[in-house]
Design a protein around this motif. Structure first.
Motif, PDB file in Angstrom:
ATOM      1  N   GLY A  98      -4.560 -12.995  -9.586  1.00  0.00           N
ATOM      2  CA  GLY A  98      -5.433 -13.832 -10.409  1.00  0.00           C
ATOM      3  C   GLY A  98      -6.582 -14.471  -9.688  1.00  0.00           C
ATOM      4  O   GLY A  98      -7.234 -15.363 -10.230  1.00  0.00           O
ATOM      5  N   ILE A  99      -6.891 -14.047  -8.448  1.00  0.00           N
ATOM      6  CA  ILE A  99      -8.024 -14.629  -7.732  1.00  0.00           C
ATOM      7  C   ILE A  99      -8.886 -13.499  -7.183  1.00  0.00           C
ATOM      8  O   ILE A  99      -8.426 -12.375  -6.979  1.00  0.00           O
ATOM      9  CB  ILE A  99      -7.591 -15.549  -6.572  1.00  0.00           C
ATOM     10  CG1 ILE A  99      -6.899 -14.736  -5.468  1.00  0.00           C
ATOM     11  CG2 ILE A  99      -6.681 -16.648  -7.066  1.00  0.00           C
ATOM     12  CD1 ILE A  99      -6.650 -15.531  -4.221  1.00  0.00           C
ATOM     13  N   SER A 100     -10.154 -13.793  -6.940  1.00  0.00           N
ATOM     14  CA  SER A 100     -11.057 -12.812  -6.338  1.00  0.00           C
ATOM     15  C   SER A 100     -11.528 -13.255  -4.957  1.00  0.00           C
ATOM     16  O   SER A 100     -11.999 -12.435  -4.175  1.00  0.00           O
ATOM     17  CB  SER A 100     -12.273 -12.586  -7.239  1.00  0.00           C
ATOM     18  OG  SER A 100     -12.965 -13.809  -7.460  1.00  0.00           O
ATOM     19  N   THR A 101     -11.421 -14.553  -4.644  1.00  0.00           N
ATOM     20  CA  THR A 101     -11.829 -15.077  -3.343  1.00  0.00           C
ATOM     21  C   THR A 101     -10.842 -16.149  -2.909  1.00  0.00           C
ATOM     22  O   THR A 101     -10.456 -17.008  -3.701  1.00  0.00           O
ATOM     23  CB  THR A 101     -13.248 -15.674  -3.395  1.00  0.00           C
ATOM     24  OG1 THR A 101     -14.170 -14.684  -3.826  1.00  0.00           O
ATOM     25  CG2 THR A 101     -13.659 -16.191  -2.030  1.00  0.00           C
ATOM     26  N   LEU A 102     -10.439 -16.079  -1.655  1.00  0.00           N
ATOM     27  CA  LEU A 102      -9.537 -17.077  -1.081  1.00  0.00           C
ATOM     28  C   LEU A 102     -10.291 -17.908  -0.054  1.00  0.00           C
ATOM     29  O   LEU A 102     -10.966 -17.372   0.826  1.00  0.00           O
ATOM     30  CB  LEU A 102      -8.343 -16.401  -0.421  1.00  0.00           C
ATOM     31  CG  LEU A 102      -7.388 -17.327   0.332  1.00  0.00           C
ATOM     32  CD1 LEU A 102      -6.603 -18.187  -0.641  1.00  0.00           C
ATOM     33  CD2 LEU A 102      -6.439 -16.532   1.225  1.00  0.00           C
ATOM     34  N   GLU A 103     -10.183 -19.229  -0.171  1.00  0.00           N
ATOM     35  CA  GLU A 103     -10.761 -20.131   0.818  1.00  0.00           C
ATOM     36  C   GLU A 103      -9.626 -20.738   1.626  1.00  0.00           C
ATOM     37  O   GLU A 103      -8.732 -21.369   1.074  1.00  0.00           O
ATOM     38  CB  GLU A 103     -11.583 -21.223   0.129  1.00  0.00           C
ATOM     39  CG  GLU A 103     -12.275 -22.170   1.114  1.00  0.00           C
ATOM     40  CD  GLU A 103     -13.178 -23.181   0.428  1.00  0.00           C
ATOM     41  OE1 GLU A 103     -14.281 -22.793   0.022  1.00  0.00           O
ATOM     42  OE2 GLU A 103     -12.753 -24.346   0.279  1.00  0.00           O
ATOM     43  N   TYR A 104      -9.687 -20.555   2.944  1.00  0.00           N
ATOM     44  CA  TYR A 104      -8.643 -21.096   3.807  1.00  0.00           C
ATOM     45  C   TYR A 104      -9.270 -21.573   5.112  1.00  0.00           C
ATOM     46  O   TYR A 104     -10.434 -21.283   5.408  1.00  0.00           O
ATOM     47  CB  TYR A 104      -7.554 -20.058   4.074  1.00  0.00           C
ATOM     48  CG  TYR A 104      -7.984 -18.879   4.916  1.00  0.00           C
ATOM     49  CD1 TYR A 104      -7.773 -18.866   6.299  1.00  0.00           C
ATOM     50  CD2 TYR A 104      -8.589 -17.765   4.338  1.00  0.00           C
ATOM     51  CE1 TYR A 104      -8.162 -17.785   7.073  1.00  0.00           C
ATOM     52  CE2 TYR A 104      -8.988 -16.688   5.105  1.00  0.00           C
ATOM     53  CZ  TYR A 104      -8.765 -16.698   6.472  1.00  0.00           C
ATOM     54  OH  TYR A 104      -9.166 -15.631   7.240  1.00  0.00           O
ATOM     55  N   ILE A 122      -1.543  -9.801  -1.611  1.00  0.00           N
ATOM     56  CA  ILE A 122      -1.664  -8.725  -2.589  1.00  0.00           C
ATOM     57  C   ILE A 122      -2.196  -9.315  -3.886  1.00  0.00           C
ATOM     58  O   ILE A 122      -1.482 -10.015  -4.605  1.00  0.00           O
ATOM     59  CB  ILE A 122      -0.309  -8.037  -2.838  1.00  0.00           C
ATOM     60  CG1 ILE A 122       0.362  -7.695  -1.507  1.00  0.00           C
ATOM     61  CG2 ILE A 122      -0.504  -6.789  -3.696  1.00  0.00           C
ATOM     62  CD1 ILE A 122      -0.449  -6.807  -0.623  1.00  0.00           C
ATOM     63  N   VAL A 123      -3.477  -9.072  -4.179  1.00  0.00           N
ATOM     64  CA  VAL A 123      -4.098  -9.589  -5.390  1.00  0.00           C
ATOM     65  C   VAL A 123      -3.690  -8.743  -6.594  1.00  0.00           C
ATOM     66  O   VAL A 123      -3.297  -9.261  -7.631  1.00  0.00           O
ATOM     67  CB  VAL A 123      -5.631  -9.625  -5.240  1.00  0.00           C
ATOM     68  CG1 VAL A 123      -6.288 -10.103  -6.532  1.00  0.00           C
ATOM     69  CG2 VAL A 123      -6.025 -10.517  -4.071  1.00  0.00           C
ATOM     70  N   ASP A 124      -3.804  -7.430  -6.463  1.00  0.00           N
ATOM     71  CA  ASP A 124      -3.381  -6.495  -7.515  1.00  0.00           C
ATOM     72  C   ASP A 124      -2.470  -5.454  -6.897  1.00  0.00           C
ATOM     73  O   ASP A 124      -2.819  -4.825  -5.884  1.00  0.00           O
ATOM     74  CB  ASP A 124      -4.593  -5.793  -8.156  1.00  0.00           C
ATOM     75  CG  ASP A 124      -5.410  -6.742  -9.026  1.00  0.00           C
ATOM     76  OD1 ASP A 124      -4.802  -7.593  -9.682  1.00  0.00           O
ATOM     77  OD2 ASP A 124      -6.647  -6.630  -9.014  1.00  0.00           O
ATOM     78  N   ASP A 125      -1.292  -5.280  -7.507  1.00  0.00           N
ATOM     79  CA  ASP A 125      -0.374  -4.265  -7.027  1.00  0.00           C
ATOM     80  C   ASP A 125      -1.006  -2.881  -7.146  1.00  0.00           C
ATOM     81  O   ASP A 125      -1.981  -2.679  -7.871  1.00  0.00           O
ATOM     82  CB  ASP A 125       0.926  -4.289  -7.844  1.00  0.00           C
ATOM     83  CG  ASP A 125       1.715  -5.565  -7.613  1.00  0.00           C
ATOM     84  OD1 ASP A 125       1.714  -6.047  -6.472  1.00  0.00           O
ATOM     85  OD2 ASP A 125       2.306  -6.079  -8.583  1.00  0.00           O
ATOM     86  N   LEU A 126      -0.417  -1.938  -6.437  1.00  0.00           N
ATOM     87  CA  LEU A 126      -0.892  -0.567  -6.516  1.00  0.00           C
ATOM     88  C   LEU A 126      -0.764  -0.050  -7.944  1.00  0.00           C
ATOM     89  O   LEU A 126       0.312  -0.090  -8.536  1.00  0.00           O
ATOM     90  CB  LEU A 126      -0.089   0.322  -5.567  1.00  0.00           C
ATOM     91  CG  LEU A 126      -0.452   1.805  -5.595  1.00  0.00           C
ATOM     92  CD1 LEU A 126      -1.867   2.016  -5.087  1.00  0.00           C
ATOM     93  CD2 LEU A 126       0.541   2.612  -4.775  1.00  0.00           C
ATOM     94  N   THR A 127      -1.865   0.427  -8.508  1.00  0.00           N
ATOM     95  CA  THR A 127      -1.857   0.978  -9.861  1.00  0.00           C
ATOM     96  C   THR A 127      -2.237   2.452  -9.807  1.00  0.00           C
ATOM     97  O   THR A 127      -3.092   2.865  -9.013  1.00  0.00           O
ATOM     98  CB  THR A 127      -2.843   0.240 -10.787  1.00  0.00           C
ATOM     99  OG1 THR A 127      -4.159   0.301 -10.222  1.00  0.00           O
ATOM    100  CG2 THR A 127      -2.434  -1.205 -10.953  1.00  0.00           C
ATOM    101  N   ILE A 128      -1.590   3.229 -10.636  1.00  0.00           N
ATOM    102  CA  ILE A 128      -1.865   4.663 -10.760  1.00  0.00           C
ATOM    103  C   ILE A 128      -2.344   4.922 -12.181  1.00  0.00           C
ATOM    104  O   ILE A 128      -1.655   4.584 -13.146  1.00  0.00           O
ATOM    105  CB  ILE A 128      -0.618   5.506 -10.467  1.00  0.00           C
ATOM    106  CG1 ILE A 128      -0.090   5.220  -9.056  1.00  0.00           C
ATOM    107  CG2 ILE A 128      -0.926   6.990 -10.636  1.00  0.00           C
ATOM    108  CD1 ILE A 128      -1.000   5.674  -7.947  1.00  0.00           C
ATOM    109  N   GLU A 129      -3.540   5.509 -12.319  1.00  0.00           N
ATOM    110  CA  GLU A 129      -4.094   5.841 -13.631  1.00  0.00           C
ATOM    111  C   GLU A 129      -4.317   7.344 -13.727  1.00  0.00           C
ATOM    112  O   GLU A 129      -4.826   7.964 -12.793  1.00  0.00           O
ATOM    113  CB  GLU A 129      -5.403   5.090 -13.870  1.00  0.00           C
ATOM    114  CG  GLU A 129      -5.233   3.575 -13.933  1.00  0.00           C
ATOM    115  CD  GLU A 129      -6.518   2.857 -14.261  1.00  0.00           C
ATOM    116  OE1 GLU A 129      -6.925   2.869 -15.440  1.00  0.00           O
ATOM    117  OE2 GLU A 129      -7.128   2.302 -13.331  1.00  0.00           O
ATOM    118  N   ILE A 130      -3.924   7.900 -14.848  1.00  0.00           N
ATOM    119  CA  ILE A 130      -4.078   9.328 -15.104  1.00  0.00           C
ATOM    120  C   ILE A 130      -4.938   9.505 -16.349  1.00  0.00           C
ATOM    121  O   ILE A 130      -4.660   8.898 -17.388  1.00  0.00           O
ATOM    122  CB  ILE A 130      -2.720  10.004 -15.297  1.00  0.00           C
ATOM    123  CG1 ILE A 130      -1.818   9.735 -14.079  1.00  0.00           C
ATOM    124  CG2 ILE A 130      -2.872  11.506 -15.526  1.00  0.00           C
ATOM    125  CD1 ILE A 130      -0.404  10.208 -14.252  1.00  0.00           C
ATOM    126  N   GLY A 131      -5.990  10.298 -16.264  1.00  0.00           N
ATOM    127  CA  GLY A 131      -6.872  10.503 -17.410  1.00  0.00           C
ATOM    128  C   GLY A 131      -7.729  11.740 -17.233  1.00  0.00           C
ATOM    129  O   GLY A 131      -7.693  12.405 -16.185  1.00  0.00           O
TER     130      GLY A 131
END
Length: 355
Positions: free
Chosen positions: A121-127, A310-319
């Motif tokens: 749910g984030i696109s940038t992390l500030e630390y 891990i922001v987005d888990d590994l996704t597999i798309e078929i099309g």
């Protein structure tokens, strides 16, 4: 009055004991609840393990269970919550089920040795990145005297999420062949993404910007030792004196081969008997292989200050894309988003042996 007080105290004692016992139990329950919350935010392999199934097997199962949807819509999207078959440097039939939320199927990659945590749910992390300390604790000269000042220095880092992706194409007939589909996913996508992930972590990224451990790590040339194993041990001692506790050492595969095949003056292998499995550890440090470690050098790291979110888990798309529909050619796309962090300068060192 004394008798009445004594009777009241005897009656209150069990109640007070019960209250104390309840308070202890509440503290225990609070600790257990906190531990459960921490486990939820930092998943462990056991929570995601799927009996050692590879990504290809999981994709095949997902296709079978959604075959009617793929036939009707000509597209399918699967989210892989667990990538198993974690292979370490001892790639000799000794395989451990990883159950991790990123592609780890490749033998190589610095990501194998990094701590991982889901942070969606984030696109940038500030630390904050620790860069050093001013002053230091000291013995107080006398009672009531001024204490020694100490102040750590930090730099605010804004790290954007980095996407690693790749695709391959298969015929419609191959999609119905489980062996071909598993091979395409496991070899072409999983290993390809894992190797690209290792390259990004070691050499950096231009957009979003990440320096890479080869650049962010402190360069050091051994003053005494000419071989990699001894130079790595010297770096461990140097880092310990600086307050770090190294636990991972990364080699280039060709360089680690020389360490594994080192012999005594009488021709015996230092790593042990000729036919025994090759070592996974170097003097207590976990060994990770990465083709992006500079040739002739070794990287030593304290992974307590490193993390891959891990922001987005590994996704597999078929099309089907454009005229691929008429040619019965399907595109399989794999994608993952991560945020690498380095929270302390000096926690990674790139070591060069003495010339």
């Amino acid at each position: 009055m004394s008798e009445i007080r004594e009777i009241i105290e005897k009656g209150l004692k069990p109640i007070l004991d019960n209250v104390a016992e309840i308070a202890v139990r509440q503290r225990i329950h609070s600790d257990e609840i906190l531990e459960m919350k921490q486990r939820a935010s930092a998943p462990v392999p056991e929570e995601f393990s799927r009996n050692g199934q590879s990504i290809g097997v999981q994709v095949w199962e997902g296709m079978q269970s959604n075959s009617d949807l793929l036939a009707k819509t000509k597209s399918l999207r699967l989210e892989i919550k667990a990538a198993s078959d974690l292979i370490t440097t001892a790639d000799v039939g000794k395989i451990a089920s990883g159950g991790l939320t990123l592609p780890i199927g490749a033998v190589l990659g610095i990501q194998i040795g990094l701590p991982r945590r889901a942070l969606s749910g984030i696109s940038t992390l500030e630390y904050s990145r620790y860069t050093g300390v001013q002053g230091g604790a000291a013995v107080q000269e006398g009672e009531g005297e001024t204490k020694a000042p100490i102040r750590p220095d930090f730099t605010v880092i804004q790290q954007g999420a980095i996407t690693i992706a790749g695709f391959t194409k298969l015929s419609k007939q191959s999609l119905s062949d489980s062996a071909e589909l598993k091979m395409a996913v496991d070899v072409t996508l999983q290993r390809g993404i894992a190797l690209a992930l290792d390259d990004m972590l070691m050499n950096g990224s231009a957009a979003p910007v990440f320096g890479g451990f080869n650049t962010l790590g402190i360069g050091y040339t051994s003053l005494v030792y000419t071989n990699l194993a001894d130079a790595a041990s010297e770096a461990v001692a140097t880092m310990q004196e600086a307050g770090f506790q190294p636990n991972v050492v990364a080699f280039r595969p060709s360089d680690f081969l020389g360490v594994q095949l080192a012999k005594t003056s009488t021709g015996e292998y230092l790593a042990g008997p000729y036919l025994q499995p090759l070592p996974e550890l170097l003097r207590g440090l976990r060994v990770v292989l990465s083709p992006n470690v500079p040739s002739g050098k070794v990287m030593v790291a304290d992974t307590a200050h490193l993390e891959m979110l891990i922001v987005d888990d590994l996704t597999i798309e078929i099309g089907y894309v454009n005229d691929d529909f008429t040619n019965n050619i399907a595109t399989i796309l794999g994608e993952i988003r991560v945020i690498p962090t380095l929270r302390a300068v000096g926690s990674v060192r790139v070591i060069t042996p003495k010339a």
